[in-house]
Design an enzyme around this catalytic site. Structure first.
Site, PDB file in Angstrom:
ATOM      1  N   ASN A 136      11.538   5.836 -13.848  1.00 58.98           N
ATOM      2  CA  ASN A 136      12.679   5.507 -14.730  1.00 58.98           C
ATOM      3  C   ASN A 136      14.130   7.601 -14.304  1.00 58.98           C
ATOM      4  OD1 ASN A 136      12.966   3.338 -14.517  1.00 58.98           O
ATOM      5  ND2 ASN A 136      14.346   2.948 -16.576  1.00 58.98           N
ATOM      6  N   GLU A 137      12.926   8.414 -14.040  1.00 54.73           N
ATOM      7  CA  GLU A 137      13.255   9.952 -14.039  1.00 54.73           C
ATOM      8  C   GLU A 137      13.179   9.527 -12.845  1.00 54.73           C
ATOM      9  OE1 GLU A 137      10.349   8.651 -16.492  1.00 54.73           O
ATOM     10  OE2 GLU A 137      11.552   9.466 -17.886  1.00 54.73           O
TER      11      GLU A 137
ATOM     12  N   GLY B 143       0.694  -1.034  -0.095  1.00 57.82           N
ATOM     13  CA  GLY B 143      -0.031  -0.002  -0.258  1.00 57.82           C
ATOM     14  C   GLY B 143       0.934   1.559  -0.403  1.00 57.82           C
ATOM     15  N   TYR B 144       1.779   1.351  -1.117  1.00 56.73           N
ATOM     16  CA  TYR B 144       2.179   2.407  -0.860  1.00 56.73           C
ATOM     17  C   TYR B 144       1.565   3.993  -1.871  1.00 56.73           C
ATOM     18  CZ  TYR B 144       6.912   1.524   1.159  1.00 56.73           C
ATOM     19  OH  TYR B 144       7.727   1.417   1.783  1.00 56.73           O
TER      20      TYR B 144
ATOM     21  N   GLU C  89      13.378  -2.793  -3.660  1.00 59.74           N
ATOM     22  CA  GLU C  89      12.401  -3.454  -4.472  1.00 59.74           C
ATOM     23  C   GLU C  89      13.062  -3.467  -6.107  1.00 59.74           C
ATOM     24  OE1 GLU C  89       8.651  -0.442  -4.743  1.00 59.74           O
ATOM     25  OE2 GLU C  89       7.848  -1.999  -6.140  1.00 59.74           O
TER      26      GLU C  89
ATOM     27  N   SER D 143      -1.218  -5.142  -6.620  1.00 63.70           N
ATOM     28  CA  SER D 143      -0.898  -5.865  -7.707  1.00 63.70           C
ATOM     29  C   SER D 143      -1.087  -7.157  -6.381  1.00 63.70           C
ATOM     30  CB  SER D 143       0.562  -6.229  -7.437  1.00 63.70           C
ATOM     31  OG  SER D 143       1.188  -5.217  -8.630  1.00 63.70           O
TER      32      SER D 143
END
Lengths: 402, 393
Positions: free
Chosen positions: A388-389, A130-131, A247, A164
């Protein structure tokens, strides 16, 4: 430059063989068949396999021995993951073993360790993360879900998204705001919440793959015992960043990349241009060679990072972020090539072929549905685990001092 | 195999960085790098020898310290970072390498200690005008004559040839289809003429024309042995040494660019505060890391004689060429106008990187080679497999 050796470790060969044999003997035939067709597995199928790994202790091989792990070095885990990938085993589900577990044994108290770790190691509980929130993506610390203290409980209200497997999960770890009056990072707490608690609602999000694995999770006056808080109140951002670093390290699986390439190779043989298979076309051979170079470079970066970790105890930030960036870019390039090859075929996307009991007939190569599914799904690779930014911002600040 | 420990490598690297940053400064480099400058400083060369760099990969029995290619790469990376002008590659990688691979015990005993001591400089004159990057294209001929050979042919531009004591010349022995031999031809030999020219990065080199008689003792090893495979291996070693040189040069270019952007102000703030430029600097740094990592993998593969070594070298050359081009061009771009001037290091590093990218084969050439020899795990299925009808589930 070139000072420390980056050579591979031959002592792991016996272990490699053991994993190989285990996979040969233990992957259930039905799962193997579905994996070969890229078909989605149901929860029971995942569980059947993950419990077998849990019984061997391999699910949490990387954990320290005192918490029920086997104390593997990173290299050993990579060998393990590589062999699972080669054998066509179902993917490991990260959320308990690599995300929740390490936070609990690093920052949790003794009761929490006792209560949760063994069930993660044996795959008795599924966890979800839950982020993200609708208003907190890259700017995660601006999250708004709040927890208000009421006696020995927190009352949680808010919404999480891109969750997910929430629809299969027993537990969720969430970041909640416990102090709205301070700097955004300083008012966050880290809670473990039972998904069966009244007030939690899970709604599916159908992805561009047309498949369901993502969800929204709503919290409506959910009462969570204070004892479910990790560490100190308002110190959650520290634990959250620790988890994010783990992660990122797990975003790169060479076995998966090689499995994509094997499918593309198969497609190159059956998709033709002017009557000749694309596998004979110098353009596509050159594309394969380019991907081969990038794969070799990514593997060398990984070896380099592990060698650095052997000496300094932790991987250099530059290396970890470099792997996340280049690994996900490579992953998308491989899958882009897949789509280019299949473009001559329509391009058809028979997503229902990925569901069980499909008895239709493929239009074109049988690998195409699985490859297109992965192409679509992995467009998220450069977005998830910190876009990625954002990774570039982290390197600019942390490694280059900008 | 190499006998150096990590600590010894560290010491080697420190001696290189200390000497080159203190005694080999950019101002002096600018004076020496002109066409009439002292590019192959005999004083510098002597000091290179005294510091042990020239014999780093020469076996101990021949006066060296018994290191491997990894140690040579540490030297080459420092040479790239500081844009060393002297012909390290031609002498310590290719020249000494050729003698070790093809020379007799007597030739090794005579020549290798002189190289380690800084008394002998070599240039590897193998490539020819029409060869391109092909490694097995040799039309120069060595016809046996009384007591020696008559060498006839023309060798393409070779860095450092103008200052070498000995030219390592490849030639077909006897006839146009004869075995390829390697000859050590003194540069001062009658009938050897040099057309000296500066390279793109200002280092001098020469095209070499040969119409000369040399004694039989100039041939490395026996006359009936074909050296094509040795040359192939030597060029792999040279290619990876050039990659190491490029790794040093691109790390320097990236570092210089970061430092410049921290002090250059526009729109009222340092350029390093602009996110679009920060991300570019990150990508330059990543390109450096990628090249360094795969070059390191290739060095170790060569040092242990791994079966996959050649393929890894080729992959490393592709990656390094791509990284070098990105870092070099972006370093110029981010410096802006000042980067276009001769007085700044950025332009010289860019030109050095262009030379490294091209030497012994560029990315396109190696990608073509790699695509012709795709390994099993990504190669298309065999002809037999292809005869089967497509599978239908």
């Amino acid at each position: 430059m070139f000072i420390r050796s980056v050579g591979s470790d031959n002592r792991l060969n016996a272990f490699r063989e053991e994993v190989r044999q285990f996979c040969r003997e233990k992957i259930p035939a039905e799962i193997r068949r579905k994996q070969e067709k890229s078909q989605h597995l149901d929860k029971a199928e995942y569980d059947a396999w993950l419990k077998l790994l849990g019984e061997k202790g391999w699910l949490t091989g990387k954990w320290p021995k005192e918490y029920g792990g086997l104390g593997w070095e990173p290299e050993q885990f990579l060998v393990f993951e590589e062999e699972l990938g080669k054998a066509g085993a179902p993917p490991l589900i990260n959320f308990g073993i690599n995300l929740a577990g390490p936070v609990i044994f690093t920052f949790g108290n003794d009761e929490q360790k006792k209560k949760y770790l063994a069930d993660i190691a044996k795959n008795n509980t599924w966890w979800c993360q839950g982020y993200s929130e609708p208003g907190a993506g890259s700017d995660l610390a601006s999250l708004k879900s709040r927890a208000v203290r009421d006696g020995d409980h927190y009352v949680v209200n808010g919404q999480k998204t891109w969750t997910s497997w929430a629809h299969w999960a027993d537990m969720i770890f969430v970041l909640v705001r416990t102090d709205a009056t301070v700097k955004k990072q300083a008012g966050i707490s880290f809670l473990l919440i039972d998904m069966n608690t009244p007030g939690i609602t899970v709604r599916p999000i159908i992805g561009i793959t047309r498949h369901h694995h993502l969800n929204e999770v709503f919290f409506d006056n959910v009462r969570v015992p204070v004892e479910n808080r990790i560490g100190e109140e308002n110190q959650g951002w520290t634990y959250a960043k620790f988890l994010l670093a783990n992660e990122r390290l797990h975003s790169l699986s060479f076995a998966k990349f090689e499995a994509y390439l094997a499918k593309i190779r198969k497609a190159l043989d059956v998709v033709k241009d002017g009557g000749r298979p694309l596998s004979e076309d110098p353009t596509y051979r050159r594309k394969l060679a380019e991907l081969d170079v990038r794969m070799a470079t990514a593997k060398a970066l990984m070896a380099d990072q592990l060698a650095a970790a052997r000496t300094t105890g932790s991987p250099p930030m530059m290396g970890a972020a470099a792997l996340k960036l280049r690994g996900t870019e490579l992953q998308q390039s491989i899958l882009q090539m897949g789509l280019e090859v299949l473009g001559r075929n329509g391009p058809v996307y028979q997503d229902l072929a990925l569901e069980q009991n499909w008895d239709g007939e493929f239009v074109g190569p049988d690998v195409s549905a699985g490859l297109i599914y992965e192409h679509l799904y992995r467009r998220a690779a450069t977005i998830y685990s910190g876009s990625n930014e954002v990774q570039r911002n982290i390197i600019a600040k942390g490694a280059l001092g900008l | 195999m190499t006998s150096f420990s990590a600590d010894e490598r560290q010491l080697l690297d420190e001696s290189l960085q200390n000497f080159l940053s203190e005694k080999y400064g950019f101002e002096r480099w600018q004076q020496r790098s002109g066409p009439s400058g002292d590019q192959y400083g005999s004083n510098e060369w002597r000091q290179f020898a005294d510091l042990g760099w020239l014999g780093v990969a020469i076996p101990e029995e021949f006066g060296g310290t018994g290191g491997g290619l990894t140690e040579l790469a540490i030297v080459m990376a420092a040479a790239g970072r500081h844009m060393v002008l002297e012909g390290l590659l031609g002498t310590v990688v290719l020249g000494a390498g050729a003698i070790e691979l093809a020379g007799t015990q007597a030739q090794k005993g005579d020549l290798l200690p002189k190289i380690a001591a800084g008394e002998l400089r070599l240039a590897f004159c193998h490539s020819e005008q029409d060869a391109g990057y092909a490694r097995d294209y040799v039309t120069t001929i060595a016809r046996p004559v009384d007591g020696g050979y008559a060498l006839e042919g023309r060798k393409a531009f070779t860095l450092g040839a103008q200052a070498a004591d000995l030219l390592v010349v490849s030639a077909r022995v006897g006839a146009a289809d004869g075995p390829v031999g390697l000859f050590l031809v003194p540069r001062e030999t009658d009938g050897v003429s040099l057309n000296i020219a500066p390279a793109l990065d200002a280092r001098l080199g020469a095209e070499v024309r040969l119409s000369a008689r040399v004694p039989g003792s100039t041939l490395l090893g026996r006359a009936d042995v074909d050296r094509t495979a040795s040359i192939d291996h030597l060029i792999d070693r040279a290619a990876i040494a050039v990659c190491a040189e490029a790794c040093g040069a691109m790390a320097e270019a990236t570092q210089n660019t970061i430092e410049y952007l921290k002090v250059r102000e526009q729109f009222g703030q340092p350029l390093a505060k602009f996110q679009v430029l920060q991300h570019r600097l990150v990508d330059m740094s990543l390109a450096c890391e990628e090249a360094r990592a795969i070059v390191h993998a290739a060095l170790e593969a060569l040092d242990v004689g791994a079966a996959s070594a050649q393929r890894t070298v080729w992959q490393a050359k592709v990656q390094t060429a791509q990284s070098a081009r990105f870092v070099g061009t972006q370093s110029l771009q981010l410096h802006g106008g000042i980067g276009m001037t001769d007085e700044l290091k950025a332009g010289h590093l860019y030109k050095r990187l262009c030379v490294c990218e091209a030497m012994f084969g560029d990315a396109d050439w190696y990608l073509k080679k790699l695509s012709q020899t795709l390994p099993e795990h990504i190669r298309a299925r065999t002809q037999d497999d292809r005869m089967k009808p497509p599978e239908v589930a």
